[in-house]
Motif scaffolding. Sequence first.
Motif, mmCIF file in Angstrom:
data_model
loop_
_atom_site.group_PDB
_atom_site.id
_atom_site.type_symbol
_atom_site.label_atom_id
_atom_site.label_comp_id
_atom_site.label_asym_id
_atom_site.label_seq_id
_atom_site.Cartn_x
_atom_site.Cartn_y
_atom_site.Cartn_z
ATOM 1 N N CYS A 10 0.910 -1.191 0.220
ATOM 2 C CA CYS A 10 -0.076 0.090 0.140
ATOM 3 C C CYS A 10 1.163 1.237 -0.023
ATOM 4 O O CYS A 10 0.598 2.551 -0.486
ATOM 5 C CB CYS A 10 -0.912 -0.194 1.505
ATOM 6 N N ASN A 11 2.139 0.780 1.051
ATOM 7 C CA ASN A 11 2.470 2.511 1.171
ATOM 8 C C ASN A 11 3.735 2.417 0.079
ATOM 9 O O ASN A 11 3.785 3.312 -0.499
ATOM 10 C CB ASN A 11 4.013 1.814 1.772
ATOM 11 N N ARG A 12 3.883 1.863 -0.916
ATOM 12 C CA ARG A 12 4.271 2.324 -1.886
ATOM 13 C C ARG A 12 3.404 2.347 -3.242
ATOM 14 O O ARG A 12 3.723 3.404 -4.422
ATOM 15 C CB ARG A 12 4.737 0.664 -3.261
ATOM 16 N N ILE A 67 1.352 4.253 -3.096
ATOM 17 C CA ILE A 67 0.668 5.597 -2.688
ATOM 18 C C ILE A 67 1.902 6.466 -2.834
ATOM 19 O O ILE A 67 2.082 7.849 -3.546
ATOM 20 C CB ILE A 67 0.650 6.123 -0.545
ATOM 21 N N GLU A 68 3.598 6.028 -2.724
ATOM 22 C CA GLU A 68 4.787 7.349 -3.116
ATOM 23 C C GLU A 68 3.976 7.068 -4.949
ATOM 24 O O GLU A 68 4.780 7.547 -5.212
ATOM 25 C CB GLU A 68 5.575 5.892 -2.730
ATOM 26 N N GLU A 116 -3.375 7.738 5.252
ATOM 27 C CA GLU A 116 -2.722 6.952 4.270
ATOM 28 C C GLU A 116 -3.109 8.376 2.894
ATOM 29 O O GLU A 116 -1.665 8.297 2.262
ATOM 30 C CB GLU A 116 -3.024 6.257 3.954
ATOM 31 N N GLN A 157 4.403 15.417 4.597
ATOM 32 C CA GLN A 157 5.224 15.045 4.122
ATOM 33 C C GLN A 157 6.510 15.684 2.788
ATOM 34 O O GLN A 157 5.880 16.584 2.339
ATOM 35 C CB GLN A 157 5.188 13.284 3.130
#
Length: 1127
Positions: A365-367, A369-370, A400, A1111
């Motif tokens: 999931c984090n990737r 979003i990135e 997120e 961020q």
Amino acid sequence: MENAAVASETSVRRSKRGRVLETSDVAPSKSGGSMEEKSTDQEQGSGDGSFDELEEILPKPKRKRGRPPRAAGLKECDTLFDAVKNNGKYIQYMVKKWVERYEADPKSALVEILLMLFETCGAKYQLGVASFDEINVDDVVVSLVELARNGMIEDHYNSKSRELKTFKENLALFWDTLVLECQNEPLFDKILFEKCMDYVIALSCTPPRVYRQVASLVGLQLVTSFITVAKILGRQRETTQRQLNAEKKKRNDGPRVESLNKRLSMTHERITYMEEMMRKIFTGLFMHRYRDVDPDIRMSCIKSLGIWIVSYPTLFLQDLYLKYLGWTLNDKSAAVRKTSVLALQNLYELDDNVPSLGLFTERFCNRMIELADDIDVSVAVSAIGLLKQLLRHQLLTDDELGPLYDLLIDEPPMIRRAIGELVYDHLIAQKVKNSQSGMSGGDNESSEVHLGRMLQILREFPDDPVLSAYVIDDVWDDMKAMKDWKCIIAMLLDENPVIGLTDVDATNLVRLLHASAKKAVGEKIVPATDNRKQYYTKAQKEALENSRKEITIAMMKNYPQLLRKYIADKTKVSSLVEIVVLLKLELYSLKRQEKNFKAILELITDAFFKHGEKDTLRSCIKAITYCSNESQADLRDFAQNKLKDLENELLTKLKSAVKEVTVGDDEYSLLVNLKRLYELQLTKSVSNDDLYEDMAKILRDFKDLEDEVKSFLLLNMYLHVAWCLQSIDGENPSETSLTALMSKRTMLLEQLHYFINTIPEVQKEGRGRNVLSSRVCIILAEVWCLFKMSRYTSTKLEILGYCPDTLILQNFWKLCESQLSVSDETEDEDANEEYIEETNRDAIMIAAAKLVASHTVSKDYLGPEIISHFVMHGPSVAEIIKYLITVLKKNENEDLPFLFLEALKMAYQRHLLDLSMSDYENLTNKSSDFKELASRLAGTFVGAARNKYRSEILKIVKDGISFAFVDAPKHLTFLEGAVLPFIPKLPPMDIAEILKDVQRRAENVNTDEDPSGWRPYYTFIEHLKEKYARNEGLQDEKDGIPVRRRGRPRKDANLQGKKLFEQQDSSDEDSISASENDQDDDEDDDDEQQPLIHTFRSSVSKLRSLRVQQQEANGQAGPSRTTGSNG
């Protein structure tokens, strides 16, 4: 009955071939889609459980008259490869004939198709039919690799020739057709496709890229075709199971039930076998090629995997296969990352897949979003679309989503639009997938609800209309409520309020109304990424005109009410007033709304005199001017009279304010009315000679006025002079007008000269930067440009020519320098001032550079002074000076060596002065500024400019050396700091000449008396020798000495073969072509940029109120792809 079932299968195969033969004159469909249509009857079972209908699954073919299609273009000598290469539409026919040959002589046909596989790879290789059984796959593949190493292959796959443009499509179609044609018997004989897969897998692990490309395409297509057959078999199994269940309900255990059981078992075995072949190709081919050095191979692997998972989830929808999609989200190739993202989009689009994707989503999931901030725009846009799918299934939290909101002000419009669509779906329309009720929210909610949610977002930017405009621009295309003009107006007027508006909400809603109206008529509300003119089609122009008409009709009766309600609010009135220029004013006459039109003008005039802010004044002038030009008949006359009345009233107020100041009253009234006059004079001429003299008298007699008042007095005097100059007839000028203009110019210059002499003295007393200093510099430069000598030479207006003397020019530049030297902190503190864009460092440098570029003053003094500040005041000022240098280069008469060298001398003198006044800690910074200037100036000679400006560069170097040796060794540091950066721009012959000249200058000098003083000399000599040797070496390479190869390195000719088929850990090309991988890394790592607009970052942090976690806005460069170790 068993024999009947077997016979049924045989008849099915025979009849199908007959139908293919009869219909093969029609171009085949791609990728087996037609096969599923053909098998529709085969998949349908009898509703009552009868088994007899299985005897004839397909209808009997109808015989057509005429010759078979082979007579239309195929020859007896045509091969399978010829069909793939040239005659794609005959592939079905050729495959059918080959299957018949295979059934008659399997070994010969198998050799034929393997030779065809080798030919598609570009290799001519012979296999003996008699010894085929003894041939080892590895030995054949090693021989094929040797052919490639010796250059004995032809690359059909990557050919650009016209006849091979469909080669890849034809090759995929061939293998797809072959699988579907063999789906009844040959596919399951465990010989044909087992042998084909062995060779395909082995070829996919070889060093030659074309082998890997062809083998990957064939192997991936085989899996896709196997899936098609497996799905057909799966539907047959379901049909058979339903029939069997029906028979069991009848409690009939006769031969029919036995036959159905056997058929069910056989179908299940075939499906299992198909899945085994899929796994074999996946393990032997995909697991290595998804990380191939060739990004196209990696991309085709991931694309195919996405298709497999969607089309055959029973096997592929599990983490064992999904992880490869997650790993390739980190691929260094943007195309591969995008392919992976698109594959995931297709997965999440199907609701049934979501429960099986839970662990995968948590892991990657984090990737995902990135990737929304990926350096490649297309990848970022695709990733945002993927996040929309995750949001729809409620797989992301608001925390997120935090970093995504920063992208609302991203530079690429495509990213902003994609984020805007996400914001609309998630925060405004709130489209959410619920397990119980399906989709909730959406476009069926009222406009008031959507506008209320939009205002909640805009509430985070109460003091930043620029950020509000970005958010509105991003969401506008999706949000229909923004075009609901009546709803917005009703909310502003509090008519039947569904949502209570606070003052901040009302301000944002007014801004939204103005921005949305501008968008509707085709105007931009955010800075454009390019300055190209927008062109519209006829239909687009009609749509924009209709939007203008709709806005006018909606505003016609309510506009005066809005103005009356908000006329006293300075945060709202500017946006409201400016809506006038978006209206179709002729409708006021057609709809007989003259009364409302006049009321609007009256209210705008009142707003002009109620407010003194720049935006409001400018909007009012713009609106009234538009009405006086664009309205019709009587309404135009009324608007023009209103503008004249406004002018007269303003002059009256101004004269009254002047009198108040002369008697010692407050200056506020004078300042506000001077601002109004300034804004009016920016649009039209306001002629009043008495007022001009009054303003000059105030400046002369009242020295203690506020600086802002003095600034606007000078501005209005300058604009008055400029309008007077424009009004003079150049062909027949009157003596009176010329005399009056000269008198006014003299009065203005007297005041300006007074200030450039007195302001520096005031600043010495401790006062820092002030607006008056900037205004004086800019106005003085504009006056000089307006009356420059060359403009009026040999004309009837020659008397108007003017050129300042050297002393005034020097004082002018000193004042400019003092304003350029203000600290960055002071510049930032003044960033929110009303007219800061007209008085900041950029404006001052533009004014000074304009004098040099237009030849208004002598460039011998001002030109070097400006260029010497190239690296002193930040990137924006540097860009202005860089552009000035570009303009000067275009003029062949410019003495560039003199300008550059003088600039370097000035910077060098400042450097020496700084050294004498600075401590050791500041020594490095002071030196770096001087050296950076030389590097930047030398950097303007790049590419072909080195040859074009060779003589200029040589003169800079020689004159610089001469300066350095004056009173040596005092200025020898000038060699290393200023001259050395220009040396690499010269050819070896010139460097050798310079080296001899420098050495000759020190021949009769005892350098040991002052070793430290002569150290720069020896350093310079060493650099000259080094540069000469390096350039001479490059020249030798050009003359025939071997040079380093660029691009793909040659492979080792003695590379030994490997038992390619026995091991599946990695492929040989991973080590052999490692340098290709490194080269790709270097290319991808170049020129990384941060795509976000940094100046807005501080304001965007307010989005934390929407549970946004801020961020860093670093652009996501394509990171190195993972190799599977993190799975």
